[in-house]
Design an enzyme around this catalytic site. Structure first.
Site, PDB file in Angstrom:
ATOM      1  CE1 TYR A  49      -3.848  -1.911  -0.348  1.00  0.00           C
ATOM      2  CE2 TYR A  49      -3.760  -2.764   1.945  1.00  0.00           C
ATOM      3  CZ  TYR A  49      -4.414  -2.806   0.766  1.00  0.00           C
ATOM      4  OH  TYR A  49      -5.338  -3.504   0.795  1.00  0.00           O
ATOM      5  CG  ASN A 112     -12.916  -2.385   0.919  1.00  0.00           C
ATOM      6  OD1 ASN A 112     -11.371  -3.135   0.751  1.00  0.00           O
ATOM      7  ND2 ASN A 112     -12.073  -1.464  -0.378  1.00  0.00           N
TER       8      ASN A 112
HETATM    9  P1  ADP Z   1      -9.283  -0.284  -3.553  1.00  0.00           P
HETATM   10  O1  ADP Z   1      -8.486  -1.583  -3.073  1.00  0.00           O
HETATM   11  O2  ADP Z   1     -10.080  -0.461  -4.734  1.00  0.00           O
HETATM   12  O3  ADP Z   1      -7.493  -0.890  -5.023  1.00  0.00           O
HETATM   13  P2  ADP Z   1      -7.103   1.665  -3.145  1.00  0.00           P
HETATM   14  O4  ADP Z   1      -5.996   1.425  -3.242  1.00  0.00           O
HETATM   15  O5  ADP Z   1      -6.944   3.463  -3.614  1.00  0.00           O
HETATM   16  O6  ADP Z   1      -8.300   1.194  -3.374  1.00  0.00           O
HETATM   17  O7  ADP Z   1      -7.139   1.842  -1.699  1.00  0.00           O
HETATM   18  C1  ADP Z   1      -6.594   0.056  -0.802  1.00  0.00           C
HETATM   19  C2  ADP Z   1      -7.330  -0.123  -0.051  1.00  0.00           C
HETATM   20  O8  ADP Z   1      -6.867   1.019   1.280  1.00  0.00           O
HETATM   21  C3  ADP Z   1      -8.558   0.121  -0.358  1.00  0.00           C
HETATM   22  O9  ADP Z   1      -9.306  -1.781  -0.828  1.00  0.00           O
HETATM   23  C4  ADP Z   1      -8.966  -0.155   1.473  1.00  0.00           C
HETATM   24  O10 ADP Z   1      -9.453  -1.118   2.230  1.00  0.00           O
HETATM   25  C5  ADP Z   1      -8.703   0.821   2.227  1.00  0.00           C
HETATM   26  N1  ADP Z   1      -8.543   2.436   1.802  1.00  0.00           N
HETATM   27  C6  ADP Z   1      -9.215   3.373   0.874  1.00  0.00           C
HETATM   28  N2  ADP Z   1      -9.341   4.652   0.684  1.00  0.00           N
HETATM   29  C7  ADP Z   1      -9.611   4.645   1.566  1.00  0.00           C
HETATM   30  C8  ADP Z   1     -10.651   5.471   3.168  1.00  0.00           C
HETATM   31  N3  ADP Z   1     -10.575   6.930   2.593  1.00  0.00           N
HETATM   32  N4  ADP Z   1     -10.356   5.261   4.231  1.00  0.00           N
HETATM   33  C9  ADP Z   1     -10.174   3.799   5.062  1.00  0.00           C
HETATM   34  N5  ADP Z   1      -9.756   3.224   3.903  1.00  0.00           N
HETATM   35  C10 ADP Z   1      -9.571   3.478   2.859  1.00  0.00           C
END
Ligand code: ADP
Length: 153
Positions: A49, A112
């Site tokens: 991340y 999620n």
């Molecule tokens: P994705 O998982 O849909 O590819 P991202 O890479 O932007 O999305 O983010 C990684 C993970 O970080 C997300 O799946 C979620 O669990 C967490 N996350 C992202 N944005 C937020 C936020 N604003 N608040 C809390 N958790 C977040």
């Protein structure tokens, strides 16, 4: 064919949704070519991340991903990266379309249910991050001629 990474997050494991989530990918026709349970330590999450490292909620995401071990799954199929990403739905589960995994099983942005690779470049990097070469398998699914027309694969 493409390969992509799915991580079944602690939110799915705690809520006993693992079977339901995996079953969706199987029913769609994606082939499981790698599968294991791992604990994601701080270092791994800071790499995985990295694009969120400066966000105020980064510590919370890390803690959330460490509540339980996770399941990492390599899926194979035609256009698998886009197909799997669409099946997951938008990051914010409250905005994710019904019929998607997040749209059907979650109300949260953070909790999620699944991670899915978002591009060809990232899927290659992410699969190599979680799987050694010998942990990825090549085998012919018997149903292949029924999943695709023979000029599709
Ligand atoms: P994705 O998982 O849909 O590819 P991202 O890479 O932007 O999305 O983010 C990684 C993970 O970080 C997300 O799946 C979620 O669990 C967490 N996350 C992202 N944005 C937020 C936020 N604003 N608040 C809390 N958790 C977040």
């Amino acid at each position: 064919m493409q390969k992509t990474l799915v991580i079944i997050k602690p939110s799915a494991i705690q809520r006993a949704l693992v079977g339901k989530v995996i079953s969706r990918f199987e029913k769609k026709g994606l082939q499981i070519v790698g599968f294991k349970m791992v604990y994601l330590d701080d270092k791994m999450l800071e790499i995985h991340y990295a694009h969120l490292k400066e966000k105020p909620f980064f510590k919370r995401i890390k803690e959330s991903m460490q509540v339980t071990p996770v399941l990492v799954i390599a899926l194979k199929g035609l256009d698998a990266i886009e197909v799997v990403r669409k099946m997951a739905g938008s990051t914010n589960s409250r905005k994710a379309e019904p019929g998607t995994i997040r749209g059907d099983y979650s109300m949260s942005i953070q909790e999620n249910i699944v991670h899915t690779s978002d591009s060809v470049e990232n899927s290659t990097i992410e699969l190599a991050r979680f799987f050694k070469e010998e942990e990825m398998f090549e085998y012919d699914p018997l149903i292949l001629p029924h999943l695709y027309a023979n000029d599709e694969y």
